[in-house]
Design an enzyme around this catalytic site. Structure first.
Site, PDB file in Angstrom:
ATOM      1  CG  HIS A 123      48.481  43.827  11.809  1.00 32.58           C
ATOM      2  ND1 HIS A 123      47.902  42.727  12.406  1.00 32.58           N
ATOM      3  CD2 HIS A 123      49.797  43.555  11.680  1.00 32.58           C
ATOM      4  CE1 HIS A 123      48.851  41.841  12.639  1.00 32.58           C
ATOM      5  NE2 HIS A 123      50.001  42.301  12.205  1.00 32.58           N
ATOM      6  CG  ASP A 178      56.982  45.993   8.705  1.00 34.37           C
ATOM      7  OD1 ASP A 178      57.950  45.639   9.393  1.00 34.37           O
ATOM      8  OD2 ASP A 178      56.209  45.191   8.154  1.00 34.37           O
TER       9      ASP A 178
HETATM   10  N1  CMC Z   1      46.551  51.391   2.452  1.00 32.58           N
HETATM   11  C1  CMC Z   1      45.333  51.589   1.916  1.00 32.58           C
HETATM   12  N2  CMC Z   1      44.271  50.779   2.114  1.00 32.58           N
HETATM   13  C2  CMC Z   1      44.457  49.703   2.892  1.00 32.58           C
HETATM   14  C3  CMC Z   1      45.691  49.421   3.492  1.00 32.58           C
HETATM   15  C4  CMC Z   1      46.758  50.309   3.258  1.00 32.58           C
HETATM   16  N3  CMC Z   1      47.965  50.101   3.806  1.00 32.58           N
HETATM   17  N4  CMC Z   1      45.594  48.279   4.212  1.00 32.58           N
HETATM   18  C5  CMC Z   1      44.338  47.843   4.073  1.00 32.58           C
HETATM   19  N5  CMC Z   1      43.650  48.716   3.281  1.00 32.58           N
HETATM   20  C6  CMC Z   1      42.207  48.615   2.918  1.00 32.58           C
HETATM   21  C7  CMC Z   1      41.993  47.545   1.874  1.00 32.58           C
HETATM   22  O1  CMC Z   1      42.066  48.067   0.565  1.00 32.58           O
HETATM   23  C8  CMC Z   1      40.605  47.032   2.218  1.00 32.58           C
HETATM   24  O2  CMC Z   1      39.678  47.965   1.711  1.00 32.58           O
HETATM   25  P1  CMC Z   1      38.208  47.445   1.218  1.00 32.58           P
HETATM   26  O3  CMC Z   1      37.545  46.903   2.451  1.00 32.58           O
HETATM   27  O4  CMC Z   1      37.573  48.692   0.697  1.00 32.58           O
HETATM   28  O5  CMC Z   1      38.461  46.410   0.167  1.00 32.58           O
HETATM   29  C9  CMC Z   1      40.563  47.145   3.752  1.00 32.58           C
HETATM   30  O6  CMC Z   1      41.515  48.183   4.098  1.00 32.58           O
HETATM   31  C10 CMC Z   1      40.943  45.860   4.489  1.00 32.58           C
HETATM   32  O7  CMC Z   1      42.231  45.458   4.021  1.00 32.58           O
HETATM   33  P2  CMC Z   1      42.621  43.957   3.662  1.00 32.58           P
HETATM   34  O8  CMC Z   1      43.712  43.974   2.637  1.00 32.58           O
HETATM   35  O9  CMC Z   1      41.383  43.181   3.340  1.00 32.58           O
HETATM   36  O10 CMC Z   1      43.172  43.458   5.058  1.00 32.58           O
HETATM   37  P3  CMC Z   1      44.110  42.232   5.301  1.00 32.58           P
HETATM   38  O11 CMC Z   1      43.960  41.872   6.712  1.00 32.58           O
HETATM   39  O12 CMC Z   1      43.872  41.186   4.261  1.00 32.58           O
HETATM   40  O13 CMC Z   1      45.597  42.814   5.016  1.00 32.58           O
HETATM   41  C11 CMC Z   1      47.677  43.926   5.299  1.00 32.58           C
HETATM   42  C12 CMC Z   1      46.456  43.307   5.994  1.00 32.58           C
HETATM   43  C13 CMC Z   1      48.747  44.191   6.355  1.00 32.58           C
HETATM   44  C14 CMC Z   1      48.264  42.937   4.273  1.00 32.58           C
HETATM   45  C15 CMC Z   1      47.262  45.239   4.596  1.00 32.58           C
HETATM   46  O14 CMC Z   1      46.777  46.146   5.563  1.00 32.58           O
HETATM   47  C16 CMC Z   1      48.402  45.859   3.799  1.00 32.58           C
HETATM   48  O15 CMC Z   1      48.622  45.478   2.638  1.00 32.58           O
HETATM   49  N6  CMC Z   1      49.164  46.833   4.407  1.00 32.58           N
HETATM   50  C17 CMC Z   1      50.311  47.409   3.763  1.00 32.58           C
HETATM   51  C18 CMC Z   1      51.509  46.464   3.847  1.00 32.58           C
HETATM   52  C19 CMC Z   1      52.101  46.407   5.245  1.00 32.58           C
HETATM   53  O16 CMC Z   1      52.316  47.419   5.893  1.00 32.58           O
HETATM   54  N7  CMC Z   1      52.406  45.183   5.693  1.00 32.58           N
HETATM   55  C20 CMC Z   1      53.024  44.940   7.007  1.00 32.58           C
HETATM   56  C21 CMC Z   1      52.093  44.202   7.942  1.00 32.58           C
HETATM   57  S1  CMC Z   1      52.626  44.242   9.662  1.00 32.58           S
HETATM   58  C22 CMC Z   1      54.095  43.362   9.728  1.00 32.58           C
HETATM   59  C23 CMC Z   1      54.004  41.993   9.228  1.00 32.58           C
HETATM   60  O17 CMC Z   1      53.103  41.229   9.573  1.00 32.58           O
HETATM   61  O18 CMC Z   1      54.881  41.626   8.480  1.00 32.58           O
END
Ligand code: CMC
Length: 417
Positions: free
Chosen positions: A298, A355
């Site tokens: 998140h 989720d």
């Molecule tokens: N699985 C594997 N690696 C992950 C995941 C995951 N679910 N989420 C983040 N990471 C890694 C990512 O690859 C990055 O690694 P690095 O620093 O080595 O590049 C690091 O953790 C930080 O992630 P980010 O993508 O830069 O973080 P963000 O704040 O931009 O994204 C997120 C947040 C929710 C989009 C992301 O965690 C994600 O894609 N999660 C899976 C989808 C999901 O469950 N979404 C629902 C969010 S909660 C409900 C809502 O708001 O709708």
């Protein structure tokens, strides 16, 4: 608390004032004159460090796993309020008394019918469309018929479940939903979804309670992608229905609300392929593989998402009370345990989000996977509307970010021959 921040650029010193929220760790440097004074802009893809507004609707402390609705902890709201009371709180700022909620509910019921014009247009929608696409289109249609409606917030609260049920029923070639004036909001929703031609659905109170609680969990979450979309449209003075329709589309994406559908599909795939958790965790960690562990991570929570913990409890209670077994719930719990003990997830502070468990509840209720994000939208509606109302009341300026242009320099068209 510091009241000014100094910024040195090319040996010139610039002073910027600061803004603090209710809690002092909510703090910002006022950069609204940054470009005018220095020629620079802030560069912040994903708006990870950019505050776009002041708001008093919900508060998140991502390090401590705290979520407040208008100051009330989510755990107390879940225990003591219904979804309609929560909607009233989010929209109006205070909890309703018994007279307030009675009036609120009566006014919503006044609009509890399916408009003929919407129904006739909906007959043309192909059943292959995703229900989120159908819902956003139908909500946008309200603009055509009801733009001058004075009770627009209550009108939309009434119409969303009807149009969500219509989307569900279009996909199944079912007759349009029949609204029920006597039932409570969530019970009416379940009836509209599941009643058949000659058989009125009588929802079980255990299911009504579980669904009502999930709607509460989704009701608001400050400046997420869909809410920011709604606010942005509100800032250009687009009407409420079209702004919410845009919010529904933003929510649809799998990084946002669309993740709840993806989680169950992922868990089913894990189960089908033999349940090798190590293999799937390694896949999520592999930077060359686009796969991510859905329902994990998140932007704000770097600790447990309190909503995920509540959703997990709702799922466990529901499965127990309905006396059913769900291998997907068992798998989800094992996967959570496995991921939380893995150094990659620990170091990156990736925890289950809302989720991860919500789809298990929907599945137990009988809601199909492609309707999960529609349920999220129904829950998020009060939040979207409160943010739209707030931006209009604050008279915030139109949202219009800047960019760093990296395209071609000015050039001339040279035509050969
Ligand atoms: N699985 C594997 N690696 C992950 C995941 C995951 N679910 N989420 C983040 N990471 C890694 C990512 O690859 C990055 O690694 P690095 O620093 O080595 O590049 C690091 O953790 C930080 O992630 P980010 O993508 O830069 O973080 P963000 O704040 O931009 O994204 C997120 C947040 C929710 C989009 C992301 O965690 C994600 O894609 N999660 C899976 C989808 C999901 O469950 N979404 C629902 C969010 S909660 C409900 C809502 O708001 O709708």
């Amino acid at each position: 608390m510091c009241s000014n921040v100094n910024l040195e650029i090319d040996r010139y010193n610039y002073k910027f004032s600061t803004t603090y929220g209710t809690y002092n760790n909510d703090k910002a440097i006022n950069f609204n004159k940054l470009r005018e004074d220095t020629g620079f802009i802030t560069f912040d893809p994903g708006l990870k460090n950019t505050g776009i507004t002041k708001s008093s609707i919900s508060f998140i402390d991502g390090r401590k796993g705290i979520l407040l609705y208008r100051g009330y902890p989510i755990e107390q709201v879940i225990d003591k309020c219904s979804f309609l009371e929560t909607s009233y709180l989010i929209l109006n700022g205070e909890l309703p008394d018994s007279i307030d909620i009675d009036n609120f509910s009566k006014k919503i019921k006044k609009f509890n019918f399916l408009d003929e014009e919407i129904l006739s247009i909906s007959n043309k929608i192909p059943k292959e469309c995703h229900p989120m696409g159908i819902l956003s289109s139908l909500i946008n249609l309200l603009t055509i018929f009801n733009i001058k409606n004075e009770d627009k917030y209550l009108y939309l609260l009434a119409k969303m479940p009807i149009l969500a049920s219509l989307a569900y029923r279009i996909k199944r070639n079912l007759t349009p939903p029949c609204t029920d004036q006597k039932s409570y909001y969530t019970s009416n929703l379940l009836k509209m979804l599941f009643s058949e031609k000659n058989r009125e659905h009588k929802p079980n109170y255990i299911i009504i309670d579980a669904l009502d609680k999930l709607l509460i969990l989704h009701a608001d979450h400050e400046q997420n992608c869909s809410t920011t979309t709604v606010r942005l449209l509100g800032s250009s003075h687009t009407n409420l229905y079209s702004s919410v329709s845009a919010g529904i589309n933003a929510l649809w994406g799998k990084r946002h609300g669309g993740a709840n559908q993806e989680v169950i599909e992922m868990l089913e795939n894990i189960l089908k392929s033999g349940g090798n958790l190590k293999k799937w965790i390694n896949k999520a960690k592999n930077k060359k593989d686009p796969f991510r562990l859905m329902g994990f991570g998140h932007r704000i929570y770097k600790n447990f998402d309190p909503r995920a913990q509540i959703a997990k409890k709702i799922a466990e209670d529901l499965i127990k009370k309905l006396n059913i077994s769900d291998p997907i719930l068992d798998l989800a719990k094992n996967l959570e345990k496995y991921a939380l003990s893995d150094s990659y997830f620990k170091e990156k502070k990736l925890y289950p989000n809302i989720d991860f468990y919500s789809g298990i509840v929907y599945q137990a209720i009988g809601i199909p996977k492609n309707m999960f994000t529609v349920m999220f939208a129904l829950g998020r509606l009060p939040g979207w509307m409160a943010h739209w109302k707030e931006i209009r009341n604050n008279n915030d300026p139109i949202g219009r970010p800047r960019q760093i242009y990296i395209g071609n320099k000015k050039r001339n068209i040279i035509k050969c021959g």
